[in-house]
Design a protein around this motif. Structure first.
Motif, PDB file in Angstrom:
ATOM      1  N   GLY A  36       0.793  -1.227   0.000  1.00 18.28           N
ATOM      2  CA  GLY A  36       0.000   0.000   0.000  1.00 18.28           C
ATOM      3  C   GLY A  36       0.821   1.271   0.000  1.00 18.28           C
ATOM      4  O   GLY A  36       0.315   2.336   0.346  1.00 18.28           O
ATOM      5  N   SER A  37       2.106   1.182  -0.405  1.00 17.25           N
ATOM      6  CA  SER A  37       2.985   2.356  -0.339  1.00 17.25           C
ATOM      7  C   SER A  37       3.148   3.071  -1.676  1.00 17.25           C
ATOM      8  O   SER A  37       3.950   3.994  -1.778  1.00 17.25           O
ATOM      9  CB  SER A  37       4.364   1.941   0.185  1.00 17.25           C
TER      10      SER A  37
ATOM     11  N   PHE B 185     -17.211  -6.617  -4.896  1.00 15.40           N
ATOM     12  CA  PHE B 185     -16.643  -6.226  -3.607  1.00 15.40           C
ATOM     13  C   PHE B 185     -16.160  -4.777  -3.635  1.00 15.40           C
ATOM     14  O   PHE B 185     -16.409  -3.996  -2.713  1.00 15.40           O
ATOM     15  CB  PHE B 185     -15.496  -7.181  -3.248  1.00 15.40           C
ATOM     16  N   LYS B 186     -15.491  -4.401  -4.729  1.00  7.86           N
ATOM     17  CA  LYS B 186     -14.980  -3.026  -4.831  1.00  7.86           C
ATOM     18  C   LYS B 186     -16.114  -2.004  -4.923  1.00  7.86           C
ATOM     19  O   LYS B 186     -16.007  -0.894  -4.399  1.00  7.86           O
ATOM     20  CB  LYS B 186     -14.056  -2.899  -6.054  1.00  7.86           C
ATOM     21  N   SER B 187     -17.175  -2.387  -5.588  1.00 10.04           N
ATOM     22  CA  SER B 187     -18.285  -1.447  -5.779  1.00 10.04           C
ATOM     23  C   SER B 187     -19.145  -1.301  -4.523  1.00 10.04           C
ATOM     24  O   SER B 187     -19.983  -0.408  -4.444  1.00 10.04           O
ATOM     25  CB  SER B 187     -19.153  -1.899  -6.956  1.00 10.04           C
TER      26      SER B 187
ATOM     27  N   LYS C  15      -1.864 -10.793  -3.193  1.00  9.35           N
ATOM     28  CA  LYS C  15      -0.685 -10.162  -3.764  1.00  9.35           C
ATOM     29  C   LYS C  15      -1.038  -8.915  -4.547  1.00  9.35           C
ATOM     30  O   LYS C  15      -1.537  -8.987  -5.666  1.00  9.35           O
ATOM     31  CB  LYS C  15       0.053 -11.147  -4.694  1.00  9.35           C
ATOM     32  N   GLY C  16      -0.797  -7.762  -3.972  1.00  2.00           N
ATOM     33  CA  GLY C  16      -0.852  -6.509  -4.706  1.00  2.00           C
ATOM     34  C   GLY C  16      -2.214  -5.899  -4.943  1.00  2.00           C
ATOM     35  O   GLY C  16      -2.292  -4.756  -5.377  1.00  2.00           O
ATOM     36  N   LEU C  17      -3.295  -6.632  -4.702  1.00  2.00           N
ATOM     37  CA  LEU C  17      -4.613  -6.082  -5.004  1.00  2.00           C
ATOM     38  C   LEU C  17      -4.925  -4.910  -4.068  1.00  2.00           C
ATOM     39  O   LEU C  17      -4.640  -4.958  -2.871  1.00  2.00           O
ATOM     40  CB  LEU C  17      -5.691  -7.165  -4.868  1.00  2.00           C
ATOM     41  N   ASP C  18      -5.511  -3.876  -4.643  1.00  2.00           N
ATOM     42  CA  ASP C  18      -5.728  -2.631  -3.908  1.00  2.00           C
ATOM     43  C   ASP C  18      -7.206  -2.455  -3.564  1.00  2.00           C
ATOM     44  O   ASP C  18      -8.042  -2.307  -4.454  1.00  2.00           O
ATOM     45  CB  ASP C  18      -5.247  -1.450  -4.759  1.00  2.00           C
ATOM     46  N   PHE C  19      -7.506  -2.535  -2.272  1.00  2.00           N
ATOM     47  CA  PHE C  19      -8.863  -2.272  -1.790  1.00  2.00           C
ATOM     48  C   PHE C  19      -8.751  -1.153  -0.754  1.00  2.00           C
ATOM     49  O   PHE C  19      -8.540  -1.406   0.430  1.00  2.00           O
ATOM     50  CB  PHE C  19      -9.475  -3.530  -1.158  1.00  2.00           C
TER      51      PHE C  19
ATOM     52  N   GLN D  99      -1.159 -10.621   3.037  1.00  2.00           N
ATOM     53  CA  GLN D  99      -2.584 -10.672   3.356  1.00  2.00           C
ATOM     54  C   GLN D  99      -3.007  -9.519   4.264  1.00  2.00           C
ATOM     55  O   GLN D  99      -4.014  -8.854   3.999  1.00  2.00           O
ATOM     56  CB  GLN D  99      -2.919 -12.029   4.008  1.00  2.00           C
ATOM     57  N   ILE D 100      -2.242  -9.254   5.312  1.00  2.00           N
ATOM     58  CA  ILE D 100      -2.627  -8.141   6.182  1.00  2.00           C
ATOM     59  C   ILE D 100      -2.426  -6.803   5.476  1.00  2.00           C
ATOM     60  O   ILE D 100      -3.002  -5.784   5.871  1.00  2.00           O
ATOM     61  CB  ILE D 100      -1.844  -8.156   7.520  1.00  2.00           C
ATOM     62  N   GLY D 101      -1.642  -6.809   4.404  1.00  2.00           N
ATOM     63  CA  GLY D 101      -1.407  -5.581   3.646  1.00  2.00           C
ATOM     64  C   GLY D 101      -2.568  -5.159   2.767  1.00  2.00           C
ATOM     65  O   GLY D 101      -2.499  -4.122   2.106  1.00  2.00           O
ATOM     66  N   ARG D 102      -3.659  -5.928   2.760  1.00  2.00           N
ATOM     67  CA  ARG D 102      -4.850  -5.495   1.999  1.00  2.00           C
ATOM     68  C   ARG D 102      -5.590  -4.388   2.741  1.00  2.00           C
ATOM     69  O   ARG D 102      -6.510  -3.786   2.188  1.00  2.00           O
ATOM     70  CB  ARG D 102      -5.808  -6.673   1.778  1.00  2.00           C
TER      71      ARG D 102
END
Length: 618
Positions: A229-230, A480-482, A496-500, A521-524
């Protein structure tokens, strides 16, 4: 005196008598002087040859005596060897080793064993194309670009550059590192993109962008490491967009030309997300009539490439792809890498690990010229960093925090929950924060079970894992995003890498064996400067080694360590060994000798060998 008395008669000696009889054997014929000399010389020569022969014979006899002595000595040694058994030799080796080991501590022994394993798995070929390998081509200088930093930045001293890096906790390694730049405007980014970033409340670059963007703009190969998320995506997409823009302005692309750069992703979802970001930034650029439209192509499995035929019918500037589908397109010559000079790998530690390494080598073999290579990830163990350094050209390593460290904006809560109580406790955990919430499990069947349970309890939930179709996966992420669905239950494919951006809570239903997966995983949650909560369920089924990794990670991040976790002792501490962590997966609680990632990789490799040998059957 009477002359007659004094005169005497002188008598002559008698004449010699000559025997003229031919039968007389005492006759010696006359030999000329020259012939006598030759005979004399021949006599002396024969005497010399005889002496030489005698000397040579004597030397030969002495040599034979020495050889006989050596043969006798060898025979005696051979006899001694036969009398000495292998068991005796083994016992002597063991005694010698025992004496040496007695002088070492348990920790030193463990470190030596770890080093031996690391050396055994380090022998990997560089990431170079077949053409470069065949012709022995080696590039020594980075690619030249037209970008230069502003004058006031160039005039700063090295001490001033370092002071700015220290301010943002940026660690750099490499020769002649480009200077950090604190403002987007000073990076000479086109105004339409700056306006778009401001509209998204992105005003100043994050630490990885502050140092990473100038390095990439300068044409340098880079290893970028920063927590989840950086803003790593912007750090590698923006330079590619500007490179494509420069090439398009020089000479517009036509059908069959391009791309100038490719971004490789380990999962379809991450590739799709990166493609959407690139399209958004390119569209913002094209809003200004002074800038052309840049064409990007999404190249992933599970979708029909005919849907993007209108892009293939034009010149392609940027390709975002997963390895399998990209190789297929290149082999079919739908496009080429003849003029491609930019290669970026997102989640690079996964891309060049055992799972994708052969595919990456295959893709690199399609390059026909020198390229700029970028590797970005939140977790990049020492083994991957060392391998990457050997493969890149004068690379710059930009590290914001320790590679594999957890995002400090995430509050980590670890709870001991019995296996049979997990489902019930899950509903209680969902009450901690408002939706959206992500629930992770390593087991695909468990993902489906959790979704079904939540639906029965009236919770709007979707599920995503590797066995779902591409349409189902895309629907789950979109819903989910909407905000249509409140909860997404996912396997590692979504970690991995998905941005929510709006996710405030991540629940890890089953703790993954590899600590790298936990970090992703916690980085989501806790992305883009926001805070989030990560709740992790552990119990007796969680391996003690994984719990030890988790304990050290919590301690490093200054998080609360629950008593049951604090009570786990590290066996390496008792042995007096080093606690540097594993060079393969980055876990702090174990060494390479008991690394779960390495064990899993070796298991997969053995399985693939069995299948190659026909062990799988039909």
């Amino acid at each position: 005196m009477d002359p007659a008395v004094n005169r005497r008669r002188i008598e002559r000696p008698p004449s010699p008598t000559y025997n003229l009889d031919d039968n007389d054997d005492s006759y010696e014929p006359y030999i000329p002087v020259a012939q006598r000399r030759q005979e004399k010389l021949a006599k002396f020569s024969s005497l010399g040859v005889t002496a030489e022969r005698e000397k040579a014979k004597r030397l030969q006899e002495e040599q034979e005596e020495r050889e006989d002595a050596l043969k006798e000595e060898e025979r005696l040694r051979e006899k001694a060897r036969k009398e000495r058994t292998l068991l005796l030799e083994a016992q002597e080796v063991q005694r010698h080793k025992a004496v040496e080991d007695a002088k070492k501590s348990e920790g030193e022994k463990a470190e030596e064993a770890d080093q031996e394993i690391l050396e055994a798995i380090k022998s990997r070929r560089k990431l170079v194309s077949d053409l470069e390998l065949a012709k022995g081509i080696q590039y020594t200088d980075p690619l030249k670009t037209s970008w230069i930093p502003p004058r006031y930045v160039r005039e700063r001293t090295l001490e001033e550059h370092q002071k700015l890096r220290d301010k943002y906790h940026i660690l750099v390694e490499g020769d002649d590192v480009p200077p950090p730049i604190e403002h987007f405007e000073d990076m000479k980014i086109p105004e339409p993109i700056l306006q778009h970033l401001r509209s998204k409340r992105i005003i100043n670059p994050t630490p990885i962008q502050l140092q990473g963007l100038p390095a990439v703009f300068s044409g340098r190969d880079i290893i970028g490491i920063a927590f989840t998320g950086s803003g790593k995506t912007l750090a590698f997409c923006l330079p590619l967009i500007m490179l494509a823009l420069e090439e398009e302005k020089k000479l517009p692309f036509v059908r069959g030309e391009g791309p100038v750069g490719v971004i490789l992703c380990p999962s379809r979802e991450l590739a799709n997300q990166t493609y959407e970001n690139v399209n958004t930034w390119c569209s913002a650029l094209a809003q200004d009539p002074n800038y052309p439209q840049l064409n990007s192509l999404l190249c992933i499995g599970g979708i029909s490439m005919n849907e993007q035929s209108h892009i293939l019918g034009k010149g392609i500037h940027i390709v975002i792809a997963t390895p399998g589908r990209l190789i297929d397109m290149l082999e079919k010559k739908r496009f080429t890498f003849n003029n491609c000079k930019y290669l970026c790998m997102d989640e690079a530690d996964r891309m060049i690990d055992l799972g994708f390494e052969d595919d990456v080598r295959n893709i690199i073999s399609f390059f026909k010229r020198q390229r700029q290579t970028l590797l970005f990830s939140a977790t990049m163990p020492r083994k991957i960093q060392d391998f990457a350094r050997e493969s890149l050209i004068k690379p710059v390593l930009v590290n914001v925090g320790r590679a594999g460290a957890a995002n400090l904006d995430v509050l980590q809560v670890v709870e001991y929950v019995k296996q049979e109580a997990k489902m019930v406790y899950l509903l209680e955990c969902l009450q901690k924060t408002p939706p959206p919430v992500i629930i992770f499990s390593e087991n695909k069947n468990e993902v489906d079970d959790i979704q079904e349970y939540l639906l029965l309890k009236g919770v709007e939930a979707v599920a995503i894992h590797g066995s779902k179709t591409q349409e189902e996966r895309q629907y789950a992420i979109k819903a989910f995003k909407s905000g249509t669905k409140d909860v997404m239950v996912a396997s590692g494919v979504a970690s991995k890498g998905l941005d929510f951006n709006e996710v405030q809570h991540v629940i890890i239903f089953t703790m993954p064996k590899e600590i790298e997966d936990y970090v992703h995983q916690i980085g989501r949650t806790g992305r883009s400067g926001k805070t989030g909560i990560a709740t992790t369920f552990v119990n007796m089924n969680t391996p003690e080694q994984t719990l030890l990794d988790l304990k050290y990670l919590l301690m490093e991040a200054g998080q609360k360590v629950p008593p049951f976790l604090a009570s786990i002792d590290d066996p390496r501490a008792a042995q007096g060994g080093s606690l540097r962590g594993c060079p393969v997966c980055g876990g702090l609680g174990h060494g390479i000798s008991n690394c779960p990632k390495l064990e899993d990789a070796q298991r997969r490799q053995m399985a693939s060998h069995r299948n190659d040998d026909g062990g799988g059957g039909y």
